[in-house]
Design an enzyme around this catalytic site. Structure first.
Site, PDB file in Angstrom:
ATOM      1  N   ASP A 160       0.837  -1.201   0.000  1.00 37.81           N
ATOM      2  CA  ASP A 160       0.000   0.000   0.000  1.00 37.81           C
ATOM      3  C   ASP A 160       0.873   1.253   0.000  1.00 37.81           C
ATOM      4  O   ASP A 160       2.055   1.221   0.349  1.00 37.81           O
ATOM      5  CB  ASP A 160      -0.909  -0.008   1.233  1.00 37.81           C
ATOM      6  CG  ASP A 160      -2.205   0.746   1.009  1.00 37.81           C
ATOM      7  OD1 ASP A 160      -2.256   1.593   0.094  1.00 37.81           O
ATOM      8  OD2 ASP A 160      -3.174   0.495   1.754  1.00 37.81           O
ATOM      9  N   GLU A 186       3.146   5.373  -3.705  1.00 37.61           N
ATOM     10  CA  GLU A 186       3.462   6.543  -4.533  1.00 37.61           C
ATOM     11  C   GLU A 186       4.839   7.161  -4.184  1.00 37.61           C
ATOM     12  O   GLU A 186       5.534   7.543  -5.128  1.00 37.61           O
ATOM     13  CB  GLU A 186       2.379   7.623  -4.378  1.00 37.61           C
ATOM     14  CG  GLU A 186       0.995   7.195  -4.774  1.00 37.61           C
ATOM     15  CD  GLU A 186       0.302   6.407  -3.665  1.00 37.61           C
ATOM     16  OE1 GLU A 186      -0.525   5.539  -3.990  1.00 37.61           O
ATOM     17  OE2 GLU A 186       0.615   6.641  -2.486  1.00 37.61           O
ATOM     18  N   ASP A 192      -7.946   4.948  -3.622  1.00 34.91           N
ATOM     19  CA  ASP A 192      -9.059   5.230  -2.720  1.00 34.91           C
ATOM     20  C   ASP A 192     -10.158   6.006  -3.434  1.00 34.91           C
ATOM     21  O   ASP A 192     -10.366   7.204  -3.208  1.00 34.91           O
ATOM     22  CB  ASP A 192      -8.556   5.980  -1.487  1.00 34.91           C
ATOM     23  CG  ASP A 192      -7.626   5.123  -0.653  1.00 34.91           C
ATOM     24  OD1 ASP A 192      -7.730   3.885  -0.719  1.00 34.91           O
ATOM     25  OD2 ASP A 192      -6.778   5.681   0.065  1.00 34.91           O
TER      26      ASP A 192
END
Length: 959
Positions: free
Chosen positions: A551, A554, A628
């Site tokens: 997760d 980025e 998300d």
């Protein structure tokens, strides 16, 4: 134009030829050109295969480049020729290989590319290399523009969230974000592609960054006076303040802190806040202007009295929504923006219009570069262009078969028992399930990055894994590159210089409990990646988890920081300042983990799910999901083009949070779970109309999910298990279970399609232009796609819709999966779509292998299979099989059975089985069903016309 050759002497290797304007030299892998003028002083072309050319443009001859992170290919020993030629009026040099050629102008270094037949595909029309200094070192801001005025369609560029399909005429920011996976690869409907090898923030389209409106526009208040828009602030429904504002300027957290009216209480102390901006925009540049609403919370935007936007996003995760405004010179255009805010951000950004030829072009630009570096691929289909991308960046390994089954996930299972109860409930109900997911926060509250388990909630993690396996399911675990500064793992990495420490030094806290100092590790060295894995091995890897959810890749170290501040948080690295490597974090982070797993588990297929992606990430056994998203109809619609374009970027495994990750509080009723960011959830009382919409949204999203490469339910607060989502709505439950079972019936077709991603560089989720390149009408369609070669999928993305328009591509007949009605291609039809049904069409001539409903993908490996034959055209297909879990396939242990259908003769031929693998059913039953007009496939997928016992030898069946 066709390439014209001039007579020339045969050139010897490395022999230099002097021309009137510039010079060139043949090399072992291509040519080097020193043009007389232009931005570059040296232009180097390397042949990477007989259909791929690399272009390097340097400011200084002899300059060494940092090795590429995205590519793994090296120049080939291919046959090629070099000759003098002309490019327009300029002297030029021609490099010609088997399936691609290029000319380079000796005057200014401009390049043109041609396909195997000599037809032009790419022509350089613009170029710039502007010196910039980054981290005290010299670099360039670069731009390269091709095909000004083109009508070619462009796809790829990764995963974006604005329902953009064909990028011709569009602007796309290539900068990683929670919901954005930037992949600088473009594929054209004219069978060429371009891979832009750059790690910094890049752009497709307009090279000029968007900025707040006042940079380019004159803003007038509600009374028509210049100087800004009228802003009215309401608290608890009462007008509290009116002022003029130069810009709508709450884009980042610092903007909110600095620009929120000091006359009012701080935003976080206001329960009911609303801001309304009103006024006009004026430009002296007529034409269509591209603009963006950047927002979270509720926002409604109207232009000249017409509503163009009604959006919601959770407060902590704003993003851009594109829109266009037509301006006449110096004529005011009215703007009205209503923002109902709790904790969010908002801004409007703008760019002036480009000249039409530049607007419709293939233009790439990057903020930081050592040189211009790109690859051009020419092929005979879009699939082969994508194969060229894989040749350059690495092949897609086989993923485990279970990954194509159903995944149950939510944010989050708070205890070991909750997770185990979920698996048990699916098995009790007889509903298929292959993967259960443990999301974040299984560690002690103050132990993020410790890799320890909270023993009160997870007393026996190894026992948990074993219990899942005993129920023939798999388990995935969430892992992060984030560490709390108090953990031993942080301290070890920091001591060796492998932690980005600026966020800790700044004292910024995360959202957990009282907040903790934290940052991410720096994965840009092998030592750091190896330490990261080693710290995790005993506490997590050795427990037997089947897959890994990486997760925040980025990485989002500090959400909603200003860009100039954020760049300071992601560096330095071995390459210099953080912004030099703004985009590849997920690539190198997953690389280290995959390499170590493959070393320690050499015969196990690995699987990693990442929130971000970059060119080359597919070689690391990585799938990407769309971040998300939110439970809104517009965001469901966004996912279709997002997933299709991501797949067409060369990375075939993609998924999304069914139902959207976050949802409005009006949907949060009953027995709900937790929310991130310490946010409050909704009340236990629900408006029946709201819950009706919520259930329909989830059902429509679930239908789409069943025909996505990976089928995964996930989200926060509202529990995402089928039995929780559909509680009290039996029709919804039955429809969801029906699509779940259909997914498993289609598993032979899906797994064969998945195998093609490895063996043939295939793409599972396909833009219509890939299969129907001659049909101009498909090129901009953004709400339909092909799922493999045979199924056309048309999701429903409008609340209350009970029908939708579907375009059936020309070049094929089509059969409605649910009714059996047959249609000619090349027209738009209205299709009935009751809540429980999504339009799905079968391509005439398709041969689709289906199997029984199973509890997990390999429950019945020797079960009879039904070959669904769609009459109306000849067809070919195959069935791929292997053991589904090991790497034996890489040693040639797999089988493939070919099928063919002769429509005129009415025969199906099952060809000789090719290959074998351990555990292969030597003998099996094939059942053949012919779907003629009026026969609905959906009515009975067990039905068949004839059956045959197959032992691997060819057999023909007369129908």
């Amino acid at each position: 134009m066709q390439i014209t050759r001039m007579a020339s002497a045969v050139l010897l290797l490395c022999a230099a030829t002097q021309a009137l304007a510039g010079s060139y030299q043949k090399t072992a892998t291509g040519i080097e050109v020193r043009p007389d003028g232009g931005a570059a002083k040296l232009v180097r072309l390397n042949l990477m295969s007989d259909n791929i050319i690399q272009v390097l443009k340097f400011d200084t001859p002899g300059k060494a480049l940092t090795p590429s992170l995205m590519t793994v290919a090296t120049p080939c020993a291919c046959s090629f020729s070099v000759d003098d030629t002309r490019a327009g009026k300029d002297q030029a040099v021609l490099l010609k290989a088997g399936k691609i050629s290029a000319t380079v102008s000796l005057k200014d270094g401009r390049i043109a590319f041609f396909d195997a037949s000599g037809k032009p595909i790419l022509r350089q029309d613009a170029e710039s290399m502007k010196p910039v200094t980054v981290g005290g070192k010299p670099f360039f801001a670069i731009t390269q523009g091709f095909n000004h005025g083109t009508r070619d369609a462009y796809y790829g560029l990764g995963q974006h969230q604005n329902s953009q399909m064909n990028y011709n005429g569009e602007d796309v920011l290539l900068a990683q974000h929670n919901m954005i996976a930037s992949v600088p690869f473009v594929v054209s409907d004219k069978n060429y592609g371009l891979l832009w090898d750059n790690n910094s923030i890049s752009r497709f389209g307009d090279p000029t960054p968007y900025a707040w409106m006042s940079r380019d526009l004159t803003l007038l208040d509600a009374q028509g006076k210049p100087g800004g828009l009228t802003a009215r602030y309401y608290i608890d429904g009462q007008l509290a303040l009116t002022r003029r504002e130069k810009d709508i300027a709450y884009q980042y957290l610092k903007d909110v802190a600095e620009n929120w009216p000091k006359e009012l209480p701080p935003l976080k102390e206001i329960k009911d806040a609303r801001v309304v901006w009103e006024g006009s925009m004026v430009s002296d540049k007529p034409g269509v202007h591209k603009m963006q609403l950047y927002s979270s919370d509720y926002a409604r935007l109207s232009i000249d009295g017409r509503q163009v936007m009604d959006v919601w996003r959770m407060g902590w995760n704003p993003w851009y929504h594109n829109f266009e405004v037509k301006f006449e010179k110096n004529k005011p255009v009215k703007l009205h923006l209503d923002w109902k805010v709790s904790s969010g951000m908002i801004a409007i950004t703008h760019n002036n219009p480009l000249p039409t030829p530049q607007r419709h072009s293939l233009t790439m630009s990057s903020e930081i570069a050592e040189a211009i570096n790109y690859y051009v691929i020419s092929a005979d289909s879009m699939d082969r262009v994508i194969a060229g991308y894989r040749h350059l960046t690495g092949q897609q390994p086989m993923m485990p078969k279970w990954a194509y089954g159903y995944w149950q996930s939510r944010q989050r299972y708070e205890t070991q028992q909750q997770l185990l109860d979920t698996v048990a409930e699916y098995r009790k109900r007889g509903w298929p399930l292959d993967n259960i997911v443990q999301d974040w926060f299984y560690w002690p509250e103050d132990g993020w990055g410790s890799h320890d388990w909270d023993k009160a909630r997870f007393p026996d993690p190894k026992g948990m894994v074993d219990a899942v396996h005993k129920q023939n399911a798999r388990i995935m675990l969430s892992i992060w590159g984030k560490f709390y500064a108090n953990t031993d793992n942080y301290k070890e990495l920091a001591a060796k210089g492998h932690m980005w420490t600026r966020n800790v030094e700044n004292g910024d806290l995360d959202w957990v409990g009282p907040g903790y100092k934290n940052s991410h590790y720096d994965p840009y060295t092998k030592e750091a990646r190896d330490i990261y894995y080693r710290q995790m091995k005993h506490k997590l890897v050795d427990l037997g988890f089947d897959a890994w959810w990486m997760d925040n890749t980025e990485p989002d170290i500090l959400s909603n920081a200003r860009l100039e501040d954020f760049k300071q948080l992601i560096g330095p690295t071995v390459y210099g300042a953080g912004e030099i490597t703004f985009n590849p974090y997920s690539l190198v982070h997953s690389q280290g983990f995959a390499e170590n797993l493959r070393r320690d588990q050499p015969d196990k297929r690995q699987f990693i799910l990442s929130r971000s992606g970059f060119a080359g990430i597919q070689r690391n056994s990585v799938a990407v999901w769309s971040g998300d998203t939110v439970g809104r109809w517009n965001n469901l619609a966004d996912q279709i083009a997002s997933g299709v374009n991501f797949s067409m970027s060369g990375i075939p495994h993609w998924t999304h949070d069914i139902g959207g990750y976050a949802q409005e509080t009006r949907y949060q009723a009953g027995d709900v779970g937790s929310a991130q960011e310490n946010r409050a959830t909704g009340t236990n009382r629900a408006n029946p109309e709201d819950m009706k919409e919520w259930r329909e949204l989830n059902l429509r999203w679930f239908q789409f999910g069943a025909f996505s490469p990976l089928f995964r339910s996930h989200g926060e607060v509202v529990k995402r298990e089928i039995y929780n989502l559909s509680l009290g709505d039996d029709a919804m439950r039955d429809a969801m279970v029906g699509y779940l079972k259909l997914r498993y019936r289609l598993m032979p077709y899906i797994y064969t399609m998945a195998a093609d991603t490895h063996y043939h560089s295939g793409t599972m989720m396909r833009g219509l232009a890939m299969d129907f390149p001659q049909d101009e009408r498909v090129k901009n369609i953004k709400d339909q796609y092909m799922f493999g070669p045979s199924l056309l999928v048309a999701p429903v993305t409008v609340y209350g819709a009970r029908s939708r328009q579907v375009y059936l591509p020309a070049g094929s007949d089509w059969v409605d999966f649910d009714t059996g009605e047959r249609y000619k291609g090349g027209k738009t039809i209205t299709v009935q779509a009751p809540r429980e049904r999504m339009p799905l069409f079968l391509r005439a001539g398709a041969l689709i292998t289906t199997g029984p409903v199973t509890q997990y993908v390999d429950e019945r490996p020797d079960a009879p299979l039904v070959l669904q034959v769609v009459a109306g055209a000849d067809g070919q297909a195959s069935l791929y099989e292997d053991d589904g879990v090991s790497n034996a396939y890489a040693r040639g242990e797999y089988s493939r059975i070919p099928f063919s259908y002769d429509d005129r003769k009415g025969t199906v031929t099952i060809g000789a089985r090719q290959g074998k693998y351990q555990g292969m059913p030597v003998q099996r039953e094939f059942r053949v069903r012919v779907l003629r007009p009026g026969t609905a496939a959906a009515q009975d997928l067990d039905a068949y016309d004839k059956s045959v016992s197959y032992d691997g030898r060819p057999v023909t069946i007369k129908l």
